[in-house]
Write a protein that holds these residues in place. Structure first.
Motif, mmCIF file in Angstrom:
data_model
loop_
_atom_site.group_PDB
_atom_site.id
_atom_site.type_symbol
_atom_site.label_atom_id
_atom_site.label_comp_id
_atom_site.label_asym_id
_atom_site.label_seq_id
_atom_site.Cartn_x
_atom_site.Cartn_y
_atom_site.Cartn_z
ATOM 1 N N LYS A 278 -7.704 -2.807 13.577
ATOM 2 C CA LYS A 278 -8.183 -2.039 12.629
ATOM 3 C C LYS A 278 -7.288 -0.413 12.522
ATOM 4 C CE LYS A 278 -11.834 -0.121 10.085
ATOM 5 N NZ LYS A 278 -13.454 0.375 10.110
ATOM 6 N N TYR A 279 -7.050 -0.117 13.662
ATOM 7 C CA TYR A 279 -6.212 0.904 13.881
ATOM 8 C C TYR A 279 -4.764 0.751 13.241
ATOM 9 C CZ TYR A 279 -4.196 5.583 15.352
ATOM 10 O OH TYR A 279 -3.586 6.940 15.474
ATOM 11 N N ASP A 280 -4.253 -0.167 13.649
ATOM 12 C CA ASP A 280 -2.852 -0.459 12.952
ATOM 13 C C ASP A 280 -2.813 -0.714 11.656
ATOM 14 O OD1 ASP A 280 -1.322 -0.625 15.758
ATOM 15 O OD2 ASP A 280 -2.568 -2.499 16.031
ATOM 16 N N TYR A 281 -3.817 -1.177 11.248
ATOM 17 C CA TYR A 281 -3.847 -1.509 9.470
ATOM 18 C C TYR A 281 -4.235 -0.169 8.918
ATOM 19 C CZ TYR A 281 -3.848 -6.599 10.289
ATOM 20 O OH TYR A 281 -3.510 -7.612 10.737
ATOM 21 N N TRP A 282 -4.866 0.746 9.546
ATOM 22 C CA TRP A 282 -5.500 2.003 9.125
ATOM 23 C C TRP A 282 -4.107 2.755 9.130
ATOM 24 C CZ3 TRP A 282 -4.908 7.006 11.079
ATOM 25 C CH2 TRP A 282 -5.725 8.121 10.370
ATOM 26 N N LYS A 472 -9.241 -8.485 10.688
ATOM 27 C CA LYS A 472 -8.926 -9.151 9.240
ATOM 28 C C LYS A 472 -8.929 -7.896 8.184
ATOM 29 C CE LYS A 472 -8.441 -12.870 11.349
ATOM 30 N NZ LYS A 472 -7.271 -13.284 11.801
ATOM 31 N N ALA A 473 -7.795 -7.560 7.869
ATOM 32 C CA ALA A 473 -7.502 -6.474 6.702
ATOM 33 C C ALA A 473 -7.419 -7.248 5.442
ATOM 34 C CB ALA A 473 -6.445 -5.562 6.938
ATOM 35 N N ALA A 474 -7.821 -6.652 4.329
ATOM 36 C CA ALA A 474 -7.610 -7.243 3.229
ATOM 37 C C ALA A 474 -6.426 -7.482 2.713
ATOM 38 C CB ALA A 474 -8.503 -6.154 2.134
ATOM 39 N N GLY A 475 -6.084 -8.786 2.464
ATOM 40 C CA GLY A 475 -4.741 -9.008 2.077
ATOM 41 C C GLY A 475 -3.823 -9.412 3.413
ATOM 42 N N SER A 476 -4.122 -9.135 4.675
ATOM 43 C CA SER A 476 -3.532 -9.558 5.720
ATOM 44 C C SER A 476 -3.318 -11.005 5.967
ATOM 45 C CB SER A 476 -3.771 -8.857 6.662
ATOM 46 O OG SER A 476 -5.133 -9.340 7.223
#
Length: 476
Positions: A278-282, A472-476
């Protein structure tokens, strides 16, 4: 109540009644809310254009990163023939003396390539009844680990480095103070790089051979034993195809190439460095952190509070490489002795990391006794034991150790027969000066207010949970 008399723009008098005041306040508040909504919406679409002050406000309200970056993560590509061979070796239990233990036995893919149990050490040996000395560390995020060194970065050099000479030169020099978001003033004064808890292996290839020969792990008596087992594997033809048919007649080369293949598997397979937290996606602006996670991140980076980022670097590199949450250096933390490790039943036995007992090239450099490699904090919330001796089993215990080690040591260490607290009881007294007392949160004294409140600790743990891969990020 008659209200307040004011002059209208036309010059006609008007009276501001309480109802008009209320209407004015409501419209003003609505305007402010609308403006804030517009700013936040703009920030979500164009976060990189936000001024720092506005970006900070937006971050607090929305949880979005106001200054996203593009991370240069390893590309996901099909494994080479060598890496595919290494994968088979990694999961092959026939290479152990017991016939039941493979690399994956202690480095489970389902548990971030760390053990799948909460034992402080693992059992191995020819009959799987020999206890190890340290918990196996995770094999993830090692692809950027440099060789073990002391002193300035040597770069590419053809001149062998005399580690003993460099270590001796560093003796007596004040250790570097490490603070979050700032480079140490003198990073040359501590060991850095290397693999295993004590850095005794410089490459994944060298690391892979260690467990094969360790009597309390895969327990092969000689390299010839390993070579003989490799010659009996179902993937021997792959060795011949990749390295040539003559490799079967050269046991040392056969083992060397087998361990090279294991290293290639760890380097090429994306599961060893997924960067899907999640931190990577943030960081890339693709996920939002909760208020607790944001507060935890602030404390994690705060050099006067948790100061975790002083060793567990949390920022991307200047060239966009994602953080691996370690400075790959060594620290003496003084964690309490773990009585659950069988070797510790001998009161004369001490595991002192860099200066022994499992590496013998640094035994005279006693300024490093008690120092162990700083591990990555990626996937830390998935681990079941912590520190080099597995003394703790959850992140709350770990954070309490950092918070209370100096301020309330009686809550961390046992007492002797006379009731005296046995501080730093897993390190001989003559090496206690090596323990870090300069960096926050260890810079507090006995009886001082701890650096973190219980709520702070809860929020830091909430942030550390964002470091687990598989989000699982939105759109990933």
């Amino acid at each position: 109540m008659s209200g307040t008399r004011v002059d209208c723009p036309s010059g006609a008098p008007a009276v501001m009644t309480p109802r008009r005041w209320l209407r004015l306040l409501v419209w003003s508040a609505a305007g402010m809310v609308l403006a804030l909504v517009v700013v936040c919406a703009y920030a979500l679409v164009y976060p990189e254009r936000m001024p720092p002050a506005v970006g900070s406000i937006v971050e607090e309200i929305t949880g979005a990163n106001p200054h996203p970056v593009h991370l240069m993560s390893p590309q996901n590509a099909p494994l080479s023939a060598v890496a595919l061979l290494g994968k088979q070796i990694f999961f092959d239990p026939s290479l152990s003396a017991s016939g039941t233990q493979s690399c994956a036995s202690c480095h489970s893919p389902q548990h971030s390539y760390a053990p799948d149990n909460a034992f402080p050490v693992q059992l191995g040996g020819a009959h799987m009844n020999q206890a190890g000395y340290r918990p196996p560390p995770s094999l993830t995020y090692l692809y950027r680990q440099a060789p073990f060194s002391i002193g300035p970065d040597q770069g590419d050099t053809d001149v062998p480095v005399d580690m003993t000479q460099l270590a001796s030169q560093a003796a007596g020099v004040q250790r570097a103070q490490k603070t979050a978001l700032a480079a140490p003033a003198a990073p040359a004064m501590v060991p850095q790089g290397g693999l295993f808890w004590d850095g005794r292996a410089d490459t994944l290839q060298i690391q892979a051979i260690g467990p094969l020969m360790n009597p309390v792990e895969m327990a092969n008596a000689t390299q010839e034993d390993v070579a003989r087992k490799l010659l009996q594997t179902k993937y021997l033809d792959q060795f011949k195809q990749i390295f040539g048919a003559g490799i079967v007649n050269n046991p040392s080369l056969l083992i060397s190439e087998a361990m090279f293949a294991v290293g290639r598997y760890q380097t090429e397979d994306q599961s060893f460095h997924a960067f899907t937290s999640k931190y990577d996606y943030w960081l890339e602006g693709k996920a939002r952190l909760t208020h607790a996670e944001l507060h935890g991140l602030q404390l994690f980076n705060d050099k006067d509070k948790a100061n975790c980022a002083g060793c567990h670097l949390s920022q991307p590199s200047k060239d966009g490489l994602p953080p691996v949450f370690t400075d790959t250096q060594y620290e003496a933390l003084g964690v309490p002795r773990n009585p659950a490790i069988p070797a510790n039943r001998d009161p004369k036995f001490f595991d002192m990391g860099v200066c022994g007992p499992f590496r013998d090239d640094m035994t005279k450099e006693t300024q490093y006794c008690g120092m162990f490699l700083t591990p990555t904090l990626r996937n830390v919330a998935e681990r079941k034991v912590f520190f080099h001796n597995g003394v703790y089993h959850d992140l709350k215990q770990v954070m309490d150790f950092y918070n209370l080690r100096n301020t309330a040591p009686e809550k961390i260490y046992p007492r002797d027969a006379s009731g005296k607290v046995q501080k730093y009881n897993d390190l001989p007294a003559q090496y206690h000066a090596n323990v870090d007392v300069a960096d926050a949160p260890f810079d507090r004294k006995f009886g001082d207010q701890p650096a973190m409140t219980d709520r702070d600790i809860q929020d830091i743990i909430a942030f550390m949970k964002t470091l687990s891969d598989g989000y699982k990020a939105a759109g990933s």
